[in-house]
Motif scaffolding. Sequence first.
Motif, PDB file in Angstrom:
ATOM      1  N   THR A   8      -9.678 -13.916  41.613  1.00 23.22           N
ATOM      2  CA  THR A   8      -8.776 -12.793  41.893  1.00 23.22           C
ATOM      3  C   THR A   8      -9.033 -11.642  40.934  1.00 23.22           C
ATOM      4  OG1 THR A   8      -7.081 -14.268  42.769  1.00 23.22           O
ATOM      5  CG2 THR A   8      -6.344 -12.091  42.017  1.00 23.22           C
ATOM      6  N   GLU A   9      -9.079 -11.960  39.639  1.00 25.92           N
ATOM      7  CA  GLU A   9      -9.276 -10.892  38.656  1.00 25.92           C
ATOM      8  C   GLU A   9     -10.670 -10.273  38.772  1.00 25.92           C
ATOM      9  OE1 GLU A   9      -6.844  -9.645  37.284  1.00 25.92           O
ATOM     10  OE2 GLU A   9      -5.384 -11.270  37.477  1.00 25.92           O
ATOM     11  N   PHE A  10     -11.670 -11.094  39.081  1.00 26.48           N
ATOM     12  CA  PHE A  10     -13.022 -10.550  39.254  1.00 26.48           C
ATOM     13  C   PHE A  10     -13.063  -9.555  40.418  1.00 26.48           C
ATOM     14  CE2 PHE A  10     -17.116 -10.729  41.487  1.00 26.48           C
ATOM     15  CZ  PHE A  10     -17.916 -10.151  40.521  1.00 26.48           C
ATOM     16  N   TYR A  11     -12.459  -9.919  41.538  1.00 26.36           N
ATOM     17  CA  TYR A  11     -12.527  -9.008  42.691  1.00 26.36           C
ATOM     18  C   TYR A  11     -11.606  -7.796  42.514  1.00 26.36           C
ATOM     19  CZ  TYR A  11     -15.929 -11.930  44.794  1.00 26.36           C
ATOM     20  OH  TYR A  11     -17.102 -12.608  45.019  1.00 26.36           O
ATOM     21  N   GLN A  12     -10.563  -7.936  41.705  1.00 29.80           N
ATOM     22  CA  GLN A  12      -9.773  -6.750  41.347  1.00 29.80           C
ATOM     23  C   GLN A  12     -10.630  -5.803  40.504  1.00 29.80           C
ATOM     24  OE1 GLN A  12      -6.109  -8.178  39.576  1.00 29.80           O
ATOM     25  NE2 GLN A  12      -5.265  -8.776  41.560  1.00 29.80           N
ATOM     26  N   LEU A  13     -11.415  -6.370  39.599  1.00 27.85           N
ATOM     27  CA  LEU A  13     -12.357  -5.571  38.801  1.00 27.85           C
ATOM     28  C   LEU A  13     -13.360  -4.865  39.713  1.00 27.85           C
ATOM     29  CD1 LEU A  13     -13.861  -4.749  36.164  1.00 27.85           C
ATOM     30  CD2 LEU A  13     -14.885  -7.029  36.179  1.00 27.85           C
ATOM     31  N   GLU A  48      -8.627  -2.957  31.815  1.00 31.24           N
ATOM     32  CA  GLU A  48      -7.594  -3.985  31.952  1.00 31.24           C
ATOM     33  C   GLU A  48      -8.078  -5.136  32.827  1.00 31.24           C
ATOM     34  OE1 GLU A  48      -3.628  -1.167  31.442  1.00 31.24           O
ATOM     35  OE2 GLU A  48      -4.130  -1.968  33.417  1.00 31.24           O
ATOM     36  N   GLU A  49      -8.770  -4.798  33.907  1.00 31.08           N
ATOM     37  CA  GLU A  49      -9.269  -5.868  34.781  1.00 31.08           C
ATOM     38  C   GLU A  49     -10.312  -6.715  34.056  1.00 31.08           C
ATOM     39  OE1 GLU A  49      -7.750  -6.763  37.337  1.00 31.08           O
ATOM     40  OE2 GLU A  49      -6.543  -4.975  37.657  1.00 31.08           O
ATOM     41  N   CYS A  50     -11.157  -6.083  33.239  1.00 31.69           N
ATOM     42  CA  CYS A  50     -12.119  -6.850  32.428  1.00 31.69           C
ATOM     43  C   CYS A  50     -11.369  -7.834  31.528  1.00 31.69           C
ATOM     44  CB  CYS A  50     -12.972  -5.920  31.568  1.00 31.69           C
ATOM     45  SG  CYS A  50     -14.150  -4.922  32.474  1.00 31.69           S
ATOM     46  N   ALA A  51     -10.300  -7.353  30.909  1.00 36.21           N
ATOM     47  CA  ALA A  51      -9.521  -8.204  30.007  1.00 36.21           C
ATOM     48  C   ALA A  51      -8.839  -9.335  30.782  1.00 36.21           C
ATOM     49  CB  ALA A  51      -8.486  -7.363  29.267  1.00 36.21           C
ATOM     50  N   GLU A  52      -8.416  -9.049  32.009  1.00 34.80           N
ATOM     51  CA  GLU A  52      -7.758 -10.087  32.811  1.00 34.80           C
ATOM     52  C   GLU A  52      -8.757 -11.160  33.249  1.00 34.80           C
ATOM     53  OE1 GLU A  52      -4.208  -7.068  34.153  1.00 34.80           O
ATOM     54  OE2 GLU A  52      -5.675  -7.650  35.670  1.00 34.80           O
ATOM     55  N   VAL A  53      -9.995 -10.747  33.512  1.00 33.58           N
ATOM     56  CA  VAL A  53     -11.040 -11.746  33.788  1.00 33.58           C
ATOM     57  C   VAL A  53     -11.224 -12.618  32.548  1.00 33.58           C
ATOM     58  CG1 VAL A  53     -13.505 -12.115  34.236  1.00 33.58           C
ATOM     59  CG2 VAL A  53     -12.244 -10.374  35.536  1.00 33.58           C
TER      60      VAL A  53
END
Length: 101
Positions: free
Chosen positions: A48-53, A13-18
């Motif tokens: 943000t999304e990258f660091y969540q990943l 999901e985080e990949c998709a959000e990036v």
Amino acid sequence: MKRSEHLLVCLMEECAEVQQAVAKSLRFGLEDHHPERPDLTNEAEILTEFYQLVAVMDLLQEEEMISSLSEVEVERIKKRKLEKLGEYMDYSRNTCHLVED
Ligand SMILES: [Mg+2]
């Protein structure tokens, strides 16, 4: 679903959000923002999304669901990626598909 599977779905999901944040940046610009989030630019969304990943990957590695790599190995992978990026940019430039910013 097992916990390990749940965390892998979170990683996906985080990949998709990036991907989504990068797509929005390409469509509307890095400085633009979602209408409901005026304080968060598309650039900030990417970060943000990258660091969540990264956070999810860190957890997967801390819990040894995914192997950790040595710093040397990480640097080797990053160096090789940058070399490939350069090679394919040259190829794209030579086939007249890449223009300079
Ligand atoms: Mg996210």
